[in-house]
Design an enzyme around this catalytic site. Sequence first.
Site, mmCIF file in Angstrom:
data_model
loop_
_atom_site.group_PDB
_atom_site.id
_atom_site.type_symbol
_atom_site.label_atom_id
_atom_site.label_comp_id
_atom_site.label_asym_id
_atom_site.label_seq_id
_atom_site.Cartn_x
_atom_site.Cartn_y
_atom_site.Cartn_z
ATOM 1 N N GLU A 99 0.995 -1.343 0.395
ATOM 2 C CA GLU A 99 -0.306 -0.268 -0.083
ATOM 3 C C GLU A 99 0.767 1.107 -0.581
ATOM 4 O O GLU A 99 2.001 0.967 0.650
ATOM 5 C CB GLU A 99 -1.245 0.116 1.261
ATOM 6 C CG GLU A 99 -1.958 -0.812 1.224
ATOM 7 C CD GLU A 99 -2.103 -1.298 2.802
ATOM 8 O OE1 GLU A 99 -2.212 -0.453 3.787
ATOM 9 O OE2 GLU A 99 -3.712 -1.980 3.095
ATOM 10 N N TYR A 111 8.249 1.529 -7.196
ATOM 11 C CA TYR A 111 7.156 0.846 -6.753
ATOM 12 C C TYR A 111 7.098 0.107 -8.370
ATOM 13 O O TYR A 111 7.513 -0.957 -8.749
ATOM 14 C CB TYR A 111 6.087 0.520 -6.669
ATOM 15 C CG TYR A 111 6.764 0.789 -4.870
ATOM 16 C CD1 TYR A 111 7.787 0.404 -3.997
ATOM 17 C CD2 TYR A 111 5.605 1.365 -4.585
ATOM 18 C CE1 TYR A 111 7.811 1.214 -2.951
ATOM 19 C CE2 TYR A 111 6.072 2.246 -3.266
ATOM 20 C CZ TYR A 111 6.746 1.564 -2.077
ATOM 21 O OH TYR A 111 6.959 1.882 -0.846
#
Length: 158
Positions: A99, A111
Amino acid sequence: MQPADLDEVYALETSLFPEDAWPRRMFDEELAHPTRQYWVLVRGREIVGYAGMMCIPPVADVQTIAVASGHEGKGLGSALLRTLHEAAIHSRGTEILLEVRSDNHRAQELYKRFGYEHIHTRPGYYGDGHDALIMRCELVPAGPPQRSADGRTIHGNR
């Protein structure tokens, strides 16, 4: 990460995430849990980063990842994320989730470079009303380095 690291880790946590910092006891609980693994990144005698994950095969989950402000942009976040991926694969994980705050664009770009894709949004997840983006990455065991067509450049798998 060892219990002796937790005072320094917690100080870094509260400075980096003043609104979303984990309570100190949560770090103690995480270290004691059998499905969790945590690392610290040390430069000199100072902890400048930390990361942790949970793995219940086949799914791993990034619990936390952080790099001290003065050490950003030096590849330390990538090193920590790579460590999490390798540990997840070693623990028989085939995918990893995380998250990230919707307003943390720098982390989102990291990411994405590692192959994460946005799969869901949790509206208002964070205390200040920001959404959490749920991101997923298929874990690929590191293979042997491969040379480019000209034979000069070596490419490693993520």
